[in-house]
Enzyme design. Structure first.
Site, PDB file in Angstrom:
ATOM      1  N   SER A  52      31.247  64.449  21.580  1.00 33.24           N
ATOM      2  CA  SER A  52      32.299  64.919  21.018  1.00 33.24           C
ATOM      3  C   SER A  52      32.962  66.039  21.916  1.00 33.24           C
ATOM      4  O   SER A  52      32.079  66.808  22.536  1.00 33.24           O
ATOM      5  CB  SER A  52      32.306  65.406  19.696  1.00 33.24           C
ATOM      6  N   SER A  53      34.260  66.201  22.031  1.00 31.52           N
ATOM      7  CA  SER A  53      34.599  67.216  22.898  1.00 31.52           C
ATOM      8  C   SER A  53      34.748  68.510  22.117  1.00 31.52           C
ATOM      9  O   SER A  53      35.312  69.408  22.593  1.00 31.52           O
ATOM     10  CB  SER A  53      36.017  66.992  23.653  1.00 31.52           C
ATOM     11  N   LYS A 110      26.998  66.585  18.809  1.00 30.99           N
ATOM     12  CA  LYS A 110      27.145  65.310  18.074  1.00 30.99           C
ATOM     13  C   LYS A 110      26.938  64.233  19.189  1.00 30.99           C
ATOM     14  O   LYS A 110      27.244  64.408  20.442  1.00 30.99           O
ATOM     15  CB  LYS A 110      28.528  65.307  17.856  1.00 30.99           C
ATOM     16  N   SER A 141      42.894  15.799  43.559  1.00 31.14           N
ATOM     17  CA  SER A 141      44.223  16.383  42.708  1.00 31.14           C
ATOM     18  C   SER A 141      43.633  17.582  42.128  1.00 31.14           C
ATOM     19  O   SER A 141      42.216  17.753  41.533  1.00 31.14           O
ATOM     20  CB  SER A 141      44.551  15.619  41.738  1.00 31.14           C
ATOM     21  N   THR A 142      44.403  18.645  41.983  1.00 32.98           N
ATOM     22  CA  THR A 142      44.134  19.822  41.266  1.00 32.98           C
ATOM     23  C   THR A 142      43.642  19.182  39.682  1.00 32.98           C
ATOM     24  O   THR A 142      42.649  19.996  39.267  1.00 32.98           O
ATOM     25  CB  THR A 142      45.385  20.593  40.982  1.00 32.98           C
ATOM     26  N   THR A 179      47.165  24.378  39.717  1.00 27.41           N
ATOM     27  CA  THR A 179      47.459  24.170  41.057  1.00 27.41           C
ATOM     28  C   THR A 179      47.208  25.325  42.263  1.00 27.41           C
ATOM     29  O   THR A 179      46.747  25.092  43.404  1.00 27.41           O
ATOM     30  CB  THR A 179      48.741  23.580  41.078  1.00 27.41           C
TER      31      THR A 179
END
Length: 499
Positions: free
Chosen positions: A328-329, A334, A150-151, A111
């Site tokens: 990768s950090s 990688k 109507s909804t 609604t």
């Protein structure tokens, strides 16, 4: 006397009234008091319905069709109907999307979404008529925009239309993804590799066959999704509250179907039993299941891609995926398979969404399913994410995949699985003995077979040709089966040679 602060507040709001009382609504908002209450009641996901453009377009399309139908049957005057029609077209064209603000997950069976739409279209229509926002005495969100509705019939119809839009878009991207895998299949058509079952070496195939298989399995899901679309095209417009059609003119049902078909371009049909159609969620479950199937199969393909590209030194290393970002950090150099990984995660979400849809469909009671908002959110999100996943997988991964041919050739050359192709000619026992020797000495199968006098070199090469090994060519010519008598005769003719 009104002080400056009070005057500023009054100038920034307008007063709207509903059955629960009066509230102040931002003066520049196209939505009204019903939407305001929904914003207060449902701060659930922080995801507004505007996040699904297909749903907003579908809502506007349904309201446009209703205005045209009401005008055609004479229950709405041309001035108001045309203004609503114009406002709806503007929304369909992309205007006012930021005004569709209610949370996608809400109580009330949709609604709040329906009223958000009614209010936006009413206030924009009022502007088009030269009136102020909130002048509902002239054009009302319910009496005029929601006329004959109507909804319970406009919301599920809009959701289905939105899903059809989403399915069409997903199918388009699945087809392009299938084509991309097929192209790689053609590029790798002559690249032999070792097939695997249960992660163990099996028999040879081509990398092209593997990628062509990916293409075909995606194509199967395209066909399935297309078969689901007609189920979604069955609407309950004209059902109004529970399917009896109360408050709707008898002429409305057929006219609104005709208008919606024309406006949407979709071959919509009216359900034969509107009471059943208003409470049934079967089409949603069918679509959700089809999307889940496609997601699971796509995830399996991505698992395969990650395995085939694993390494590059200590894994399979059969293919190379395009490098998209540093992996990768902490580990220099990688590179991770980030594109297949994100598609895997999309599949996990789709599987969860399907469970949600199933539970929501089952949870409906009597003449209405109150849980269609979570059904809509779950499926529309799955369609949207799957479509985007297909695009990124195709553009950022599949089209750039390369075969590591030297490694594949070396694996085939020393792999004992190729001996399976020789069993019709040298027998199972001899093949098993050759396989054992190959495993323990790392000697190529072809070398051992020729050295044992079981077959001539040219015969071995014919049987172990890429076409024969991969099953592309089912026969390469008449090669006699090696019998014990032939082996004895060969030993007699060449005394002293090892068998």
């Amino acid at each position: 006397m009104i002080d400056d602060e009070e005057a500023h507040v009054d100038a920034g709001t307008r007063t709207e009234t509903d059955s629960l009382g009066s509230r102040e609504v931002p003066a520049d908002a196209y939505w009204g008091i019903n939407t305001l209450r929904a914003l207060e009641n449902f701060p659930i996901t922080s995801v507004p319905i505007a996040v699904y453009p297909d749903l907003v377009e579908a809502l506007a399309t349904v309201k446009q069709a209703a205005a045209r139908a009401n005008k055609a049957i004479g229950v709405l005057d041309a001035e108001r109907a045309d203004a609503i029609d114009r406002a709806a077209q503007e929304v369909r064209d992309g205007a006012l999307r930021d005004q569709f603000v209610v949370d996608v997950v809400q109580g009330g069976a949709g609604t709040s979404t329906n009223m958000n739409t009614n209010e936006v279209l009413a206030n924009r229509a009022l502007e088009l008529l030269g009136r102020e926002k909130g002048d509902y005495g002239h054009l009302h969100p319910i009496d005029h925009v929601n006329r004959s509705q109507s909804t319970n019939d406009t919301y599920p119809t809009s959701v289905k239309i939105a899903m059809i839009f989403g399915v069409h878009r997903l199918v388009e991207q699945l087809e392009l993804l299938s084509d991309a895998f097929a192209e790689r299949g053609r590029a790798f058509a002559d690249v032999l590799k070792v097939g695997r079952t249960q992660l163990q070496d099996a028999v040879p195939m081509t990398l092209g066959q593997e990628f062509t298989g990916f293409s075909h399995t995606i194509s199967e899901d395209v066909l399935l999704l297309r078969r689901v679309t007609p189920l979604l095209a069955e609407m309950n417009l004209g059902a109004t509250a529970i399917g009896t059609g109360i408050t709707a003119d008898p002429l409305y049902r057929d006219e609104v179907r005709r208008q919606l078909q024309h406006a949407s371009g979709i071959d919509v049909v009216t359900a034969p039993d509107l009471i059943e159609a208003t409470s049934d969620a079967g089409a949603f479950m069918t679509l959700s299941g089809a999307v889940k199937r496609s997601a699971a199969k796509l995830s399996k393909i991505c698992n395969d891609l990650r395995l085939l590209a694993s390494g590059p030194q200590a894994g399979f290393g059969e293919i190379t995926l395009p490098a998209r970002q540093a992996g990768s950090s902490i580990m220099p150099g990688k590179v991770n398979p980030v594109i297949p990984e994100v598609v895997n995660q999309i599949a996990f979400a789709v599987a969860g969404a399907d469970t949600t849809v199933t539970m929501a469909a089952e949870g409906g009671q009597l003449q209405l399913n109150a849980f269609e908002p979570i059904i809509a959110h779950s499926i529309l999100q799955s369609l949207q994410w799957m479509t985007r996943g297909c695009i990124t997988l195709r553009e950022h991964c599949v089209t750039g995949i390369e075969a590591n041919q030297a490694k594949l050739a070396a694996q085939v050359d020393t792999n004992v699985g190729v001996v399976t192709a020789l069993t019709p000619y040298i027998g199972y026992a001899a093949a098993a003995s050759i396989a054992h020797t190959a495993l323990t000495t790392s000697t190529p199968i072809s070398t051992l077979v020729v050295a044992a006098g079981l077959m001539e070199e040219d015969q071995v090469h014919r049987v172990l040709s890429p076409a024969r090994l991969s099953g592309i060519e089912l026969a390469t010519g008449a090669i006699p089966v090696i019998t014990e008598e032939m082996l004895d005769a060969e030993a007699t003719r060449r005394p002293g040679q090892d068998r």
